[in-house]
Design an enzyme around this catalytic site. Sequence first.
Site, short mmCIF file in Angstrom:
data_model
loop_
_atom_site.label_atom_id
_atom_site.label_comp_id
_atom_site.label_asym_id
_atom_site.label_seq_id
_atom_site.Cartn_x
_atom_site.Cartn_y
_atom_site.Cartn_z
N LYS A 87 88.53 69.43 -4.80
CA LYS A 87 87.59 68.36 -4.43
C LYS A 87 87.54 67.27 -5.49
O LYS A 87 86.49 66.93 -6.02
CB LYS A 87 86.20 68.94 -4.12
CG LYS A 87 86.27 70.01 -3.01
CD LYS A 87 84.92 70.57 -2.64
CE LYS A 87 85.01 71.65 -1.57
NZ LYS A 87 85.59 72.93 -2.01
O1 LIG Z 1 82.98 72.30 3.66
C1 LIG Z 1 83.45 73.15 2.92
C2 LIG Z 1 84.46 72.88 2.01
C3 LIG Z 1 84.96 73.90 1.26
N1 LIG Z 1 84.49 75.16 1.37
C4 LIG Z 1 85.13 76.21 0.55
O2 LIG Z 1 85.80 77.12 1.44
C5 LIG Z 1 85.60 78.46 1.01
C6 LIG Z 1 84.76 79.21 2.02
O3 LIG Z 1 84.53 80.52 1.59
P1 LIG Z 1 83.91 81.69 2.53
O4 LIG Z 1 83.76 82.83 1.59
O5 LIG Z 1 84.91 81.98 3.62
O6 LIG Z 1 82.62 81.20 3.06
C7 LIG Z 1 84.95 78.36 -0.37
O7 LIG Z 1 85.97 78.30 -1.33
C8 LIG Z 1 84.20 77.05 -0.30
O8 LIG Z 1 84.00 76.47 -1.56
C9 LIG Z 1 83.48 75.42 2.25
O9 LIG Z 1 83.02 76.57 2.40
N2 LIG Z 1 82.99 74.41 3.03
#
Ligand SMILES: O=c1ccn([C@@H]2O[C@H](COP(=O)(O)O)[C@@H](O)[C@H]2O)c(=O)[nH]1
EC number: 4.1.1.23
Length: 271
Positions: free
Chosen positions: A93
């Site tokens: 990001k």
């Molecule tokens: O909008 C967003 C952008 C990035 N993320 C990232 O994706 C993963 C989600 O992890 P889970 O454990 O599957 O929930 C994580 O690295 C976030 O920082 C997001 O969730 N939403």
Amino acid sequence: MTRSELFAQIQQKSSFLCVGLDPDLEKIPRHLLAEPDPIFSFCKAIIEETADFAVAYKPNIAFFEALGAKGWETLARVEELIPDDIFTIADAKRGDIGNTSKLYAKAFFETMDFDSITVAPYMGKDSVSPFLEFENKWVILLALTSNAGSSDFQLIQDESGQPLYKSVLAKSQEWGSPENLMYVVGATRGELIGEVRKSAPEHFFLVPGVGAQGGSLSEVAKYGMNSTCGLLVNSSRGIIYASGEKDFAKVARREAEKLQVEMKSLLEQYL
Ligand SMILES: O=c1ccn([C@@H]2O[C@H](COP(=O)(O)O)[C@@H](O)[C@H]2O)c(=O)[nH]1
């Protein structure tokens, strides 16, 4: 990796699964703490067990940089470990004034060899364009994120009633094309994914929020799939922490396979 190569991988594996690598020393199985580099051992085991079902891996940079210099070294080793035919996403990001973005791009695309990086659109064209200048590399721009706070700015409407995320989609399509620009669209946003798809019919979406955040894979496919799939659906905690015991990698494999089986049937339904 090109868009057609990515689609070929999706077809070959009948999967649009992105496995998120969010390795946390406090959550990984305890026995790994005896290893010289526990985070590397954890990611290696996860990658080896899930690679059959994944078309992308998304290391979240926060989980590595929190460990300082050692974390950066581990990140580079993990990136090198991912098979060449699997798309890699640095979930960093980033985005800053042009000459700084150029160095962020160099860090992730040259010093390390990621295929793509997540970028924040807030600083505009000159903060995003330096990433787009790298051949065969991708920007994944935050459009409609999965978190509750996404409504603080992204859903604010201008005088014509257009929400900010749609302005991001429209403007950024002047900077990049479906061949080098994707969008982050949260799985938690249900039918709004269809609105994003209307504004970006050909672009790939990276969709986090399935699994631990409760987003629905079938809704994502219903509203978001296009003729070349156009989706990379991420699950991090739901796969990598499905077990905290010695069997963690095998259990991660089972979770990844479950998602792949569902994805196969969605591809058959919508493609
Ligand atoms: O909008 C967003 C952008 C990035 N993320 C990232 O994706 C993963 C989600 O992890 P889970 O454990 O599957 O929930 C994580 O690295 C976030 O920082 C997001 O969730 N939403």
